[in-house]
Motif scaffolding. Structure first.
Motif, mmCIF file in Angstrom:
data_model
loop_
_atom_site.group_PDB
_atom_site.id
_atom_site.type_symbol
_atom_site.label_atom_id
_atom_site.label_comp_id
_atom_site.label_asym_id
_atom_site.label_seq_id
_atom_site.Cartn_x
_atom_site.Cartn_y
_atom_site.Cartn_z
ATOM 1 N N MET A 1 0.839 -1.202 0.000
ATOM 2 C CA MET A 1 0.000 0.000 0.000
ATOM 3 C C MET A 1 0.871 1.248 0.000
ATOM 4 O O MET A 1 1.917 1.292 0.661
ATOM 5 C CB MET A 1 -0.912 0.012 1.227
ATOM 6 N N LEU A 2 0.446 2.258 -0.740
ATOM 7 C CA LEU A 2 1.102 3.558 -0.734
ATOM 8 C C LEU A 2 0.198 4.541 -0.010
ATOM 9 O O LEU A 2 -0.962 4.722 -0.393
ATOM 10 C CB LEU A 2 1.357 4.041 -2.163
ATOM 11 N N ALA A 3 0.714 5.147 1.045
ATOM 12 C CA ALA A 3 -0.087 6.063 1.857
ATOM 13 C C ALA A 3 0.428 7.490 1.707
ATOM 14 O O ALA A 3 1.635 7.736 1.827
ATOM 15 C CB ALA A 3 -0.039 5.638 3.322
ATOM 16 N N PHE A 4 -0.477 8.407 1.441
ATOM 17 C CA PHE A 4 -0.152 9.822 1.341
ATOM 18 C C PHE A 4 -0.860 10.517 2.502
ATOM 19 O O PHE A 4 -2.093 10.656 2.492
ATOM 20 C CB PHE A 4 -0.589 10.393 -0.007
ATOM 21 N N ALA A 5 -0.095 10.923 3.484
ATOM 22 C CA ALA A 5 -0.636 11.448 4.734
ATOM 23 C C ALA A 5 -1.652 12.559 4.491
ATOM 24 O O ALA A 5 -1.388 13.510 3.731
ATOM 25 C CB ALA A 5 0.499 11.956 5.617
ATOM 26 N N ASP A 6 -2.803 12.437 5.121
ATOM 27 C CA ASP A 6 -3.882 13.425 5.091
ATOM 28 C C ASP A 6 -4.501 13.603 3.707
ATOM 29 O O ASP A 6 -5.250 14.567 3.483
ATOM 30 C CB ASP A 6 -3.387 14.792 5.594
ATOM 31 N N LEU A 7 -4.199 12.674 2.762
ATOM 32 C CA LEU A 7 -4.761 12.789 1.421
ATOM 33 C C LEU A 7 -5.540 11.526 1.040
ATOM 34 O O LEU A 7 -6.754 11.541 0.980
ATOM 35 C CB LEU A 7 -3.653 13.077 0.394
ATOM 36 N N ALA A 8 -4.824 10.438 0.796
ATOM 37 C CA ALA A 8 -5.475 9.191 0.384
ATOM 38 C C ALA A 8 -4.456 8.058 0.418
ATOM 39 O O ALA A 8 -3.241 8.290 0.524
ATOM 40 C CB ALA A 8 -6.061 9.319 -1.020
ATOM 41 N N ASP A 9 -4.951 6.821 0.333
ATOM 42 C CA ASP A 9 -4.117 5.633 0.251
ATOM 43 C C ASP A 9 -4.417 4.912 -1.060
ATOM 44 O O ASP A 9 -5.530 5.010 -1.601
ATOM 45 C CB ASP A 9 -4.390 4.675 1.419
ATOM 46 N N ARG A 17 -1.145 -4.841 -11.433
ATOM 47 C CA ARG A 17 -2.212 -4.817 -12.435
ATOM 48 C C ARG A 17 -3.482 -4.138 -11.931
ATOM 49 O O ARG A 17 -4.347 -3.774 -12.713
ATOM 50 C CB ARG A 17 -2.538 -6.240 -12.907
ATOM 51 N N GLN A 18 -3.598 -4.001 -10.630
ATOM 52 C CA GLN A 18 -4.795 -3.376 -10.076
ATOM 53 C C GLN A 18 -4.397 -2.337 -9.033
ATOM 54 O O GLN A 18 -3.623 -2.629 -8.121
ATOM 55 C CB GLN A 18 -5.695 -4.432 -9.441
ATOM 56 N N VAL A 19 -4.930 -1.143 -9.182
ATOM 57 C CA VAL A 19 -4.676 -0.043 -8.250
ATOM 58 C C VAL A 19 -6.020 0.461 -7.743
ATOM 59 O O VAL A 19 -6.897 0.811 -8.540
ATOM 60 C CB VAL A 19 -3.907 1.106 -8.927
ATOM 61 N N ILE A 20 -6.186 0.490 -6.430
ATOM 62 C CA ILE A 20 -7.437 0.941 -5.827
ATOM 63 C C ILE A 20 -7.135 2.095 -4.875
ATOM 64 O O ILE A 20 -6.263 1.983 -4.004
ATOM 65 C CB ILE A 20 -8.121 -0.194 -5.052
ATOM 66 N N CYS A 21 -7.839 3.200 -5.059
ATOM 67 C CA CYS A 21 -7.729 4.329 -4.141
ATOM 68 C C CYS A 21 -8.715 4.129 -3.007
ATOM 69 O O CYS A 21 -9.893 3.819 -3.240
ATOM 70 C CB CYS A 21 -8.004 5.642 -4.881
ATOM 71 N N CYS A 22 -8.247 4.304 -1.786
ATOM 72 C CA CYS A 22 -9.129 4.140 -0.634
ATOM 73 C C CYS A 22 -8.751 5.150 0.447
ATOM 74 O O CYS A 22 -7.697 5.783 0.383
ATOM 75 C CB CYS A 22 -9.048 2.716 -0.085
ATOM 76 N N ASN A 23 -9.628 5.286 1.414
ATOM 77 C CA ASN A 23 -9.368 6.169 2.561
ATOM 78 C C ASN A 23 -9.082 7.608 2.148
ATOM 79 O O ASN A 23 -8.273 8.295 2.791
ATOM 80 C CB ASN A 23 -8.209 5.646 3.412
ATOM 81 N N ALA A 24 -9.724 8.077 1.082
ATOM 82 C CA ALA A 24 -9.549 9.481 0.685
ATOM 83 C C ALA A 24 -10.100 10.372 1.796
ATOM 84 O O ALA A 24 -11.228 10.181 2.259
ATOM 85 C CB ALA A 24 -10.262 9.757 -0.624
ATOM 86 N N ARG A 25 -9.331 11.334 2.249
ATOM 87 C CA ARG A 25 -9.743 12.189 3.350
ATOM 88 C C ARG A 25 -10.808 13.180 2.903
ATOM 89 O O ARG A 25 -10.899 13.537 1.725
ATOM 90 C CB ARG A 25 -8.536 12.931 3.924
ATOM 91 N N ALA A 26 -11.570 13.643 3.839
ATOM 92 C CA ALA A 26 -12.632 14.611 3.538
ATOM 93 C C ALA A 26 -12.026 15.877 2.932
ATOM 94 O O ALA A 26 -11.015 16.393 3.415
ATOM 95 C CB ALA A 26 -13.395 14.953 4.817
ATOM 96 N N VAL A 28 -10.597 16.161 0.000
ATOM 97 C CA VAL A 28 -9.605 15.897 -1.040
ATOM 98 C C VAL A 28 -10.330 15.733 -2.374
ATOM 99 O O VAL A 28 -11.197 14.868 -2.524
ATOM 100 C CB VAL A 28 -8.785 14.637 -0.724
ATOM 101 N N SER A 29 -9.996 16.563 -3.341
ATOM 102 C CA SER A 29 -10.724 16.597 -4.613
ATOM 103 C C SER A 29 -10.294 15.464 -5.538
ATOM 104 O O SER A 29 -9.223 14.859 -5.384
ATOM 105 C CB SER A 29 -10.482 17.933 -5.320
ATOM 106 N N LEU A 30 -11.142 15.211 -6.528
ATOM 107 C CA LEU A 30 -10.820 14.227 -7.563
ATOM 108 C C LEU A 30 -9.571 14.653 -8.335
ATOM 109 O O LEU A 30 -8.773 13.815 -8.749
ATOM 110 C CB LEU A 30 -12.006 14.068 -8.513
ATOM 111 N N LYS A 31 -9.392 15.951 -8.518
ATOM 112 C CA LYS A 31 -8.198 16.471 -9.194
ATOM 113 C C LYS A 31 -6.936 16.081 -8.434
ATOM 114 O O LYS A 31 -5.930 15.676 -9.029
ATOM 115 C CB LYS A 31 -8.295 17.996 -9.312
ATOM 116 N N THR A 32 -6.982 16.161 -7.110
ATOM 117 C CA THR A 32 -5.830 15.780 -6.295
ATOM 118 C C THR A 32 -5.583 14.280 -6.376
ATOM 119 O O THR A 32 -4.427 13.837 -6.495
ATOM 120 C CB THR A 32 -6.044 16.201 -4.835
ATOM 121 N N ILE A 33 -6.651 13.476 -6.335
ATOM 122 C CA ILE A 33 -6.505 12.022 -6.450
ATOM 123 C C ILE A 33 -5.869 11.664 -7.792
ATOM 124 O O ILE A 33 -4.985 10.799 -7.878
ATOM 125 C CB ILE A 33 -7.876 11.326 -6.306
#
Length: 249
Positions: A1-9, A17-26, A28-33
């Motif tokens: 897992m790659l964790a970006f503090a206060d942003l998303a994991d 082959r598969q990348v899933i974004c999870c735990n996006a903080r309140a 945090v915009s789609l542009k940032t993701i």
């Protein structure tokens, strides 16, 4: 897992082959993701999938692709933007994916360059071509819809420049391009390489052999530039002369 503090994991499977974004903080915009995914996560996924990429920005010339690498803030994207605005197609910004074989070839990234506001002003870039990168940075993404401004095909890698700014107080210094000893060239490439897992010894061995091959096939040079936006035109000309095999002035 790659964790970006206060942003998303981001959760990535074992083979990339598969990348899933999870735990996006309140908040945090789609542009940032999107920025995190394409500029931070995917370069590491390239390495996980058994390919190699350098932390470099590159443009296409008639003599082949030239890439600029160096520490953060050394001016890679600004220099590349000056080439693009002068008619040389962009290959990538910050992530240069390479193909194995002879010759070494570059794989295209996406049409966009991330620039600080002072670079945008110095380059005179149109505000219509600028988009915000993410909510936590003042960088803008310079984009252009014209087909000729982006190189969408694989090209031969002609040169890699290790970018270095002159020290403060030496702004009058001229542009300098220096040949590097083979070991110094290889170490420069190793420093610039992306690594998903630095404890993966098999990957490190694979990467070392690949980069040694790159250093053997592609000329790697040091490019010393004045810490001054007004020198960008001189830097471009020096690079183009070097690519053409003409002596420096």
């Amino acid at each position: 897992m790659l964790a970006f503090a206060d942003l998303a994991d981001f959760v990535i499977d074992n083979v990339g082959r598969q990348v899933i974004c999870c735990n996006a903080r309140a908040g945090v915009s789609l542009k940032t993701i999107r920025h995190l995914l394409i500029d931070q996560v995917l370069p590491l996924v390239v390495n996980l999938r058994g390919r190699e990429a350098l932390h470099a920005t590159a443009v296409a010339t008639r003599k082949g692709v030239c890439a600029f690498t160096g520490p953060a803030g050394s001016g890679k994207s600004t220099l590349a933007a000056s080439f693009v605005l002068s008619g040389y197609p962009l290959v990538c910004d910050d992530c240069l994916a390479l193909s194995d074989g002879a010759p070494i070839r570059t794989l295209p990234g996406y049409p966009g360059l991330r620039l600080w506001n002072d670079s945008v002003r110095a380059l005179g870039a149109s505000s219509r071509k600028l988009k915000a990168v993410a909510h936590y940075t003042t960088k803008s993404r310079l984009t252009d819809s014209r087909r000729g401004d982006f190189c969408s095909t694989s090209r031969r890698l002609a040169r890699i420049y290790l970018l270095q700014r002159t020290r403060a107080g030496k702004r009058a210094a001229r542009v300098l391009i220096e040949e590097l000893a083979p070991m110094e060239a290889l170490m420069g490439l190793i420093k610039a390489a992306y690594r998903f897992d630095t404890t993966d010894t098999a990957m490190l061995k694979r990467q070392f052999h690949f980069l040694a091959g790159v250093a053997e096939q592609v000329r790697v040079k040091r490019l010393v530039v004045p810490d001054d936006f007004s020198a960008l035109a001189d830097v471009r000309q020096a690079v183009l002369r070097d690519l053409s095999g003409r002596p420096a002035r």
